[in-house]
Design a protein around this motif. Sequence first.
Motif, PDB file in Angstrom:
ATOM      1  N   THR A   1       0.827  -1.209   0.000  1.00 25.23           N
ATOM      2  CA  THR A   1       0.000   0.000   0.000  1.00 25.23           C
ATOM      3  C   THR A   1       0.858   1.254   0.000  1.00 25.23           C
ATOM      4  N   THR A   2       2.142   1.135   0.262  1.00 22.89           N
ATOM      5  CA  THR A   2       3.023   2.297   0.249  1.00 22.89           C
ATOM      6  C   THR A   2       3.406   2.709  -1.167  1.00 22.89           C
ATOM      7  N   GLY A   3       3.013   1.916  -2.136  1.00 23.98           N
ATOM      8  CA  GLY A   3       3.367   2.226  -3.512  1.00 23.98           C
ATOM      9  C   GLY A   3       4.527   1.399  -4.017  1.00 23.98           C
ATOM     10  N   PHE A   4       5.197   0.665  -3.134  1.00 26.54           N
ATOM     11  CA  PHE A   4       6.305  -0.180  -3.551  1.00 26.54           C
ATOM     12  C   PHE A   4       6.092  -1.591  -3.019  1.00 26.54           C
ATOM     13  N   PRO A   5       6.534  -2.610  -3.774  1.00 29.70           N
ATOM     14  CA  PRO A   5       6.384  -3.990  -3.299  1.00 29.70           C
ATOM     15  C   PRO A   5       7.211  -4.251  -2.045  1.00 29.70           C
ATOM     16  N   LYS A   6       6.731  -5.180  -1.227  1.00 35.71           N
ATOM     17  CA  LYS A   6       7.459  -5.615  -0.037  1.00 35.71           C
ATOM     18  C   LYS A   6       7.941  -7.042  -0.275  1.00 35.71           C
ATOM     19  N   GLY A   7       9.133  -7.353   0.219  1.00 34.09           N
ATOM     20  CA  GLY A   7       9.731  -8.658  -0.028  1.00 34.09           C
ATOM     21  C   GLY A   7       9.431  -9.649   1.085  1.00 34.09           C
TER      22      GLY A   7
ATOM     23  N   LYS B   1      -8.467  -3.521   3.106  1.00 33.66           N
ATOM     24  CA  LYS B   1      -7.801  -2.541   2.257  1.00 33.66           C
ATOM     25  C   LYS B   1      -8.400  -2.614   0.863  1.00 33.66           C
ATOM     26  N   ASP B   2      -7.903  -1.834  -0.011  1.00 33.56           N
ATOM     27  CA  ASP B   2      -8.512  -1.740  -1.339  1.00 33.56           C
ATOM     28  C   ASP B   2      -7.832  -2.613  -2.378  1.00 33.56           C
ATOM     29  N   LEU B   3      -7.318  -3.749  -1.925  1.00 31.94           N
ATOM     30  CA  LEU B   3      -6.683  -4.688  -2.834  1.00 31.94           C
ATOM     31  C   LEU B   3      -7.620  -5.057  -3.983  1.00 31.94           C
ATOM     32  N   VAL B   4      -7.079  -5.043  -5.197  1.00 31.84           N
ATOM     33  CA  VAL B   4      -7.817  -5.485  -6.376  1.00 31.84           C
ATOM     34  C   VAL B   4      -7.189  -6.801  -6.832  1.00 31.84           C
ATOM     35  N   ILE B   5      -8.016  -7.816  -7.068  1.00 33.92           N
ATOM     36  CA  ILE B   5      -7.500  -9.096  -7.571  1.00 33.92           C
ATOM     37  C   ILE B   5      -7.958  -9.245  -9.013  1.00 33.92           C
TER      38      ILE B   5
ATOM     39  N   ASN C   1      -2.603  -9.874  -7.536  1.00 31.61           N
ATOM     40  CA  ASN C   1      -2.937  -8.867  -6.543  1.00 31.61           C
ATOM     41  C   ASN C   1      -2.378  -7.509  -6.956  1.00 31.61           C
ATOM     42  N   VAL C   2      -3.245  -6.506  -6.974  1.00 28.82           N
ATOM     43  CA  VAL C   2      -2.817  -5.149  -7.322  1.00 28.82           C
ATOM     44  C   VAL C   2      -3.287  -4.206  -6.220  1.00 28.82           C
ATOM     45  N   TYR C   3      -2.328  -3.503  -5.607  1.00 28.10           N
ATOM     46  CA  TYR C   3      -2.696  -2.475  -4.642  1.00 28.10           C
ATOM     47  C   TYR C   3      -2.768  -1.137  -5.369  1.00 28.10           C
ATOM     48  N   PRO C   4      -3.942  -0.481  -5.320  1.00 35.86           N
ATOM     49  CA  PRO C   4      -4.127   0.755  -6.074  1.00 35.86           C
ATOM     50  C   PRO C   4      -3.065   1.815  -5.805  1.00 35.86           C
ATOM     51  N   ARG C   5      -2.560   1.867  -4.578  1.00 38.14           N
ATOM     52  CA  ARG C   5      -1.610   2.923  -4.234  1.00 38.14           C
ATOM     53  C   ARG C   5      -0.379   2.885  -5.136  1.00 38.14           C
ATOM     54  N   GLU C   6       0.105   1.675  -5.428  1.00 40.96           N
ATOM     55  CA  GLU C   6       1.291   1.543  -6.281  1.00 40.96           C
ATOM     56  C   GLU C   6       1.029   2.111  -7.673  1.00 40.96           C
ATOM     57  N   VAL C   7      -0.157   1.829  -8.224  1.00 39.18           N
ATOM     58  CA  VAL C   7      -0.510   2.332  -9.553  1.00 39.18           C
ATOM     59  C   VAL C   7      -0.706   3.845  -9.502  1.00 39.18           C
ATOM     60  N   GLU C   8      -1.337   4.310  -8.420  1.00 38.36           N
ATOM     61  CA  GLU C   8      -1.556   5.757  -8.268  1.00 38.36           C
ATOM     62  C   GLU C   8      -0.227   6.510  -8.222  1.00 38.36           C
TER      63      GLU C   8
ATOM     64  N   LYS D   1     -14.400 -11.482 -17.036  1.00 40.31           N
ATOM     65  CA  LYS D   1     -13.267 -12.339 -17.384  1.00 40.31           C
ATOM     66  C   LYS D   1     -12.239 -12.433 -16.268  1.00 40.31           C
ATOM     67  N   TYR D   2     -11.843 -11.279 -15.718  1.00 43.31           N
ATOM     68  CA  TYR D   2     -10.738 -11.255 -14.766  1.00 43.31           C
ATOM     69  C   TYR D   2     -11.176 -11.143 -13.311  1.00 43.31           C
ATOM     70  N   GLY D   3     -12.476 -11.087 -13.070  1.00 48.11           N
ATOM     71  CA  GLY D   3     -12.959 -10.903 -11.710  1.00 48.11           C
ATOM     72  C   GLY D   3     -13.042  -9.433 -11.363  1.00 48.11           C
ATOM     73  N   GLU D   4     -11.937  -8.723 -11.562  1.00 50.00           N
ATOM     74  CA  GLU D   4     -11.895  -7.274 -11.387  1.00 50.00           C
ATOM     75  C   GLU D   4     -10.981  -6.664 -12.431  1.00 50.00           C
ATOM     76  N   GLU D   5     -11.276  -5.405 -12.798  1.00 52.44           N
ATOM     77  CA  GLU D   5     -10.395  -4.616 -13.651  1.00 52.44           C
ATOM     78  C   GLU D   5     -10.103  -3.302 -12.945  1.00 52.44           C
ATOM     79  N   LEU D   6      -9.040  -2.650 -13.373  1.00 51.59           N
ATOM     80  CA  LEU D   6      -8.658  -1.377 -12.756  1.00 51.59           C
ATOM     81  C   LEU D   6      -9.322  -0.205 -13.467  1.00 51.59           C
ATOM     82  N   MET D   7      -9.778   0.732 -12.649  1.00 50.42           N
ATOM     83  CA  MET D   7     -10.346   1.978 -13.166  1.00 50.42           C
ATOM     84  C   MET D   7      -9.662   3.134 -12.451  1.00 50.42           C
ATOM     85  N   ALA D   8      -9.144   4.071 -13.221  1.00 52.35           N
ATOM     86  CA  ALA D   8      -8.483   5.250 -12.655  1.00 52.35           C
ATOM     87  C   ALA D   8      -9.407   6.462 -12.761  1.00 52.35           C
ATOM     88  N   TRP D   9      -9.643   7.109 -11.640  1.00 54.33           N
ATOM     89  CA  TRP D   9     -10.334   8.401 -11.623  1.00 54.33           C
ATOM     90  C   TRP D   9      -9.243   9.465 -11.562  1.00 54.33           C
TER      91      TRP D   9
END
Length: 543
Positions: free
Chosen positions: A196-202, A436-440, A445-452, A473-481
């Motif tokens: 959620t910080t915008g960067f992946p965690k290991g 959290k706002d995890l999108v699958i 798994n896609v956390y919106p913060r990283e894309v933002e 098809k994918y369960g969820e898709e990303l939408m950017a406002w």
Amino acid sequence: MTAPAHPSYTSGISNTPLLGDTIGANLERTTATHGDREAMVDVPSGRRWTYTQLLADVDALAKGLMAKGVVAGDRVGIWSPNCPEWTLLQYATARTGAILVNVNPAYRSHELTYVAQQSGMRMLVSATTHKTSDYRSMVEEVHPQVSSLTEIVYIGDSSWDDLVAAGGAVTDEELAERGAALTPDDPINIQYTSGTTGFPKGATLSHHNILNNGYFVGEMIAYTEQDRICIPVPFYHCFGMVMGNLAATSHGACMVIPAPSFDPVATLDAVVQEQCTSLYGVPTMFIAELDLPTFADYDLGSLRTGIMAGSTCPVEVMKRVVAEMNMSEVAISYGMTETSPVSTMTRMDDDLARRTETVGRSMPHIETKVVDPVSGVPLPRGEAGELCTRGYSVMLGYWEQPDKTAEAIDDARWMHTGDVATMDEHGYVNIVGRIKDLVIRGGENVYPREVEEFLYTHPSIADVQVIGVPDDKYGEELMAWVVLTAGAESLTAQEVRDFATGKLAHYKIPRYVHVTQEFPMTVTGKVRKIEMRERAGEILGRE
């Protein structure tokens, strides 16, 4: 006086003890018992390995790593679609005590730079090309930016042959000494999970974490040396390398690689050709296979089991998989990278309702509870709260991020998943939402913060919020406002895609873009993503 309600807590009991091996020692043990049995088949190239041959090639590569100066604890990256070399390196790093860093094949140069720097990667083993990815050019761009990265090896290139050949200078005794100095609790794998910080965690995992999780996944679906597992899911995920590879090698079963990346025709061809008994996939993969025009032509009589995971499994799809793919013993599993990955799983004798409406119950040696997210107190059965798990499977922590580790794992070693769940009277868990706002999206798994954070770098974007919207098809898709900068007149979804292509992994690129003057806000100034999701249906012309 009425009796208190049962709390939402279960522990997975088992008469089977945990394994106390390292991954290398376990592979030796399997080879000693099943040396002549087939261990790995790469369908695209036609290459085959018995367990004796697999261990020999793993050790030749392990010696090569040692000859290049790789010591226990060094980080070795793997950036490639599925191939036998991926699996060989997985076990070779385990034999030497090096930490394998899984790099998503969909990553682009800036993502590779981040994980290489953050992990302190010493060596990178990379594919050269796959589909539209030119890995070599991206590696050449990134290499000068990462001071720790001293060695680059390309699969299928002379540098791979050189790495293996270098091992000729290392003796069997030296490799054995290295193995004897390793412990099951040593870190062996880093898998990057979006944060959620915008960067992946290991997420840092040990031999004990992933060997046991793979072993007990195999136990749940009764693997033996007779099983042949078709693995179309990516090795860079726990689904491929743990639930696939380690479940196989801990039982003497065979790993079957149908293609470098998912292809429904190649997958079913491999099942038939290799007489696979088990098939893995996320729901979208099974849907693609069932929807093939030629599906009825495949004789899938060899199948008996498999695993569907990665996102919510639709009831109708599960029914078709059982009825039309001969997978009467198919299982559903739930987990996360941080828990190696599986925490709950259905059992082979569960009825179809439990296999489609729940994610099963606690795995052996795993505790599960549902708590009030504020107080941490376990809730009564049936009430929704945060799902937490504890046991051998919980990661060592996030690589060099103790603050992030402390946010995820509490003082009692409970992993807080961030998922909202309920637990019924029999201990079966149902995932009902996400804190959290995890999108699958299609199992990713896609956390919106990283894309933002990335989209903020677009010259026309002043502010941006990313949400998940339902997709067949994918369960969820990303939408950017997006709120545009002064002077910017418009911004299309295609322009955003063009901007992100080559910089963001394809599954993180928004499909939809909605330009707005402002975001719905609370009185305290927080963005109301729940309202954005509600309004998205109207904006996109859907219910």
